[in-house]
Design a protein around this motif. Structure first.
Motif, PDB file in Angstrom:
ATOM      1  N   UNK A  59      19.447  14.381  36.028  1.00  0.00           N
ATOM      2  CA  UNK A  59      19.546  14.093  37.881  1.00  0.00           C
ATOM      3  C   UNK A  59      20.197  12.694  37.903  1.00  0.00           C
ATOM      4  N   UNK A  60      21.347  12.746  38.673  1.00  0.00           N
ATOM      5  CA  UNK A  60      22.192  11.142  39.401  1.00  0.00           C
ATOM      6  C   UNK A  60      22.384  11.247  40.095  1.00  0.00           C
ATOM      7  N   UNK A  61      22.946  10.247  40.466  1.00  0.00           N
ATOM      8  CA  UNK A  61      22.734   9.522  41.839  1.00  0.00           C
ATOM      9  C   UNK A  61      24.516   9.871  43.223  1.00  0.00           C
ATOM     10  N   UNK A  62      24.797  10.133  43.965  1.00  0.00           N
ATOM     11  CA  UNK A  62      26.022  10.233  44.479  1.00  0.00           C
ATOM     12  C   UNK A  62      25.847   9.833  45.818  1.00  0.00           C
ATOM     13  N   UNK A  77      34.614  12.887  35.699  1.00  0.00           N
ATOM     14  CA  UNK A  77      34.184  13.952  36.682  1.00  0.00           C
ATOM     15  C   UNK A  77      33.541  14.998  35.485  1.00  0.00           C
ATOM     16  N   UNK A  78      34.544  14.960  34.365  1.00  0.00           N
ATOM     17  CA  UNK A  78      34.119  15.460  33.556  1.00  0.00           C
ATOM     18  C   UNK A  78      33.151  14.826  32.339  1.00  0.00           C
ATOM     19  N   UNK A  96      23.714  17.819  38.584  1.00  0.00           N
ATOM     20  CA  UNK A  96      24.406  20.026  38.694  1.00  0.00           C
ATOM     21  C   UNK A  96      24.411  20.810  38.403  1.00  0.00           C
ATOM     22  N   UNK A  97      24.543  21.904  39.327  1.00  0.00           N
ATOM     23  CA  UNK A  97      24.528  23.073  39.473  1.00  0.00           C
ATOM     24  C   UNK A  97      25.498  23.767  38.975  1.00  0.00           C
ATOM     25  N   UNK A  98      27.307  23.351  38.980  1.00  0.00           N
ATOM     26  CA  UNK A  98      27.726  23.381  38.399  1.00  0.00           C
ATOM     27  C   UNK A  98      29.460  22.450  39.415  1.00  0.00           C
ATOM     28  N   UNK A  99      30.365  22.299  38.232  1.00  0.00           N
ATOM     29  CA  UNK A  99      31.155  21.376  38.559  1.00  0.00           C
ATOM     30  C   UNK A  99      32.245  22.734  38.092  1.00  0.00           C
ATOM     31  N   UNK A 124      27.980  14.506  30.142  1.00  0.00           N
ATOM     32  CA  UNK A 124      27.548  13.457  29.560  1.00  0.00           C
ATOM     33  C   UNK A 124      25.607  14.302  30.181  1.00  0.00           C
ATOM     34  N   UNK A 125      25.675  14.321  31.366  1.00  0.00           N
ATOM     35  CA  UNK A 125      24.717  14.625  32.462  1.00  0.00           C
ATOM     36  C   UNK A 125      24.332  16.153  32.009  1.00  0.00           C
ATOM     37  N   UNK A 126      25.050  17.140  32.372  1.00  0.00           N
ATOM     38  CA  UNK A 126      25.236  18.510  32.041  1.00  0.00           C
ATOM     39  C   UNK A 126      24.662  19.652  33.227  1.00  0.00           C
TER      40      UNK A 126
END
Length: 254
Positions: free
Chosen positions: A207-210, A195-196, A227-230, A201-203
């Protein structure tokens, strides 16, 4: 409950993409660009269609997603193929895909090939089909799934409303984006590291897929977004061992 699957290491982004037919004003390369509105469309001149990716070299891939498509389930022979060469007489590997509206996703034992194809046959040659994004690459399965009450779907309305001095409201309709908040409890260090790496990488820009549960709901629990927040990982004790709790927030990408 099935474990969430992450697809963010996207080999397709660097691929050379071609298609069996391409409508004017579109191109197959649009499938590997992040915006769904920048789409590929086939023509109405033939029934059998394919989208082909040359990854440049053999890449181990275990996840596939076709996002923002308008296939309607009347197509036949919907499959993902892989081969060592650009000769499709007898592909080395074929996976039959299950139609789902909006998102067609598959996760499978990793296959290492340079050449990949998505194939399907339309019910009629005149039918037009389009898609906004194709993703292909290694996938990651989180060790633990979210708690049953640990994730939440929501919406963010991009519409604007103005109230004029007379009291009348004027609305400019905007897109309504799905949002996802997930509590991921009891993760081992390997999951936190993944996840880190994803966040680094994506910040919040790419966009990516889950997919939270590919077995229960193949399309409804999937999100192509940013991501809006991790949230920070919290180190906690579980049954005498130490694991991490992580919070994740995403917003749908268009």
């Amino acid at each position: 409950m099935a474990k969430p699957r992450l697809l963010w290491r996207d080999a397709a982004r660097q691929a050379t993409v071609t298609a069996s037919s391409t409508a004017d004003g579109t191109e197959a390369a649009a499938l590997t660009r992040p915006h769904l509105s920048d789409a590929w469309q086939c023509t109405g001149s033939q029934a059998a269609e394919w989208i082909k990716l040359d990854l440049g070299s053999a890449v181990a891939c275990g996840g596939f997603a076709l996002i923002g498509h308008d296939l309607d389930g009347t197509e036949t022979g919907l499959s993902l193929q892989a081969n060592a060469t650009d000769d499709w007489t007898s592909p080395a590997w074929t996976l039959s895909l299950t139609y789902q509206p909006g998102v067609i996703a598959a996760f499978f034992a990793e296959q290492t090939y340079r050449w990949w194809r998505l194939v399907f046959t339309k019910a009629s040659a005149a039918d037009l089909r389009s898609a906004g994004r194709l993703m292909l690459g290694p996938s990651y399965e989180l060790t633990w799934g979210p708690r049953r009450d640990g994730f939440r779907w929501g919406h963010r309305d991009l519409s604007t409303v103005r109230v004029v001095p007379g009291g009348q409201a004027h609305a400019d309709a905007g897109a309504v984006l799905r949002t996802l908040s997930a509590a991921l409890p009891a993760l081992p260090q390997a999951d936190v590291d993944e996840l880190q790496a994803l966040a680094d990488s994506m910040g919040t820009h790419t966009p990516w897929f889950v997919h939270l549960n590919p077995d229960l709901d193949p399309s409804g629990w999937a999100l192509y977004g940013r991501l809006t927040r991790l949230g920070g990982a919290e180190y906690r004790t579980y049954d005498g061992g130490h694991l991490w709790d992580v919070a994740l927030e995403m917003e749908e990408a268009l």
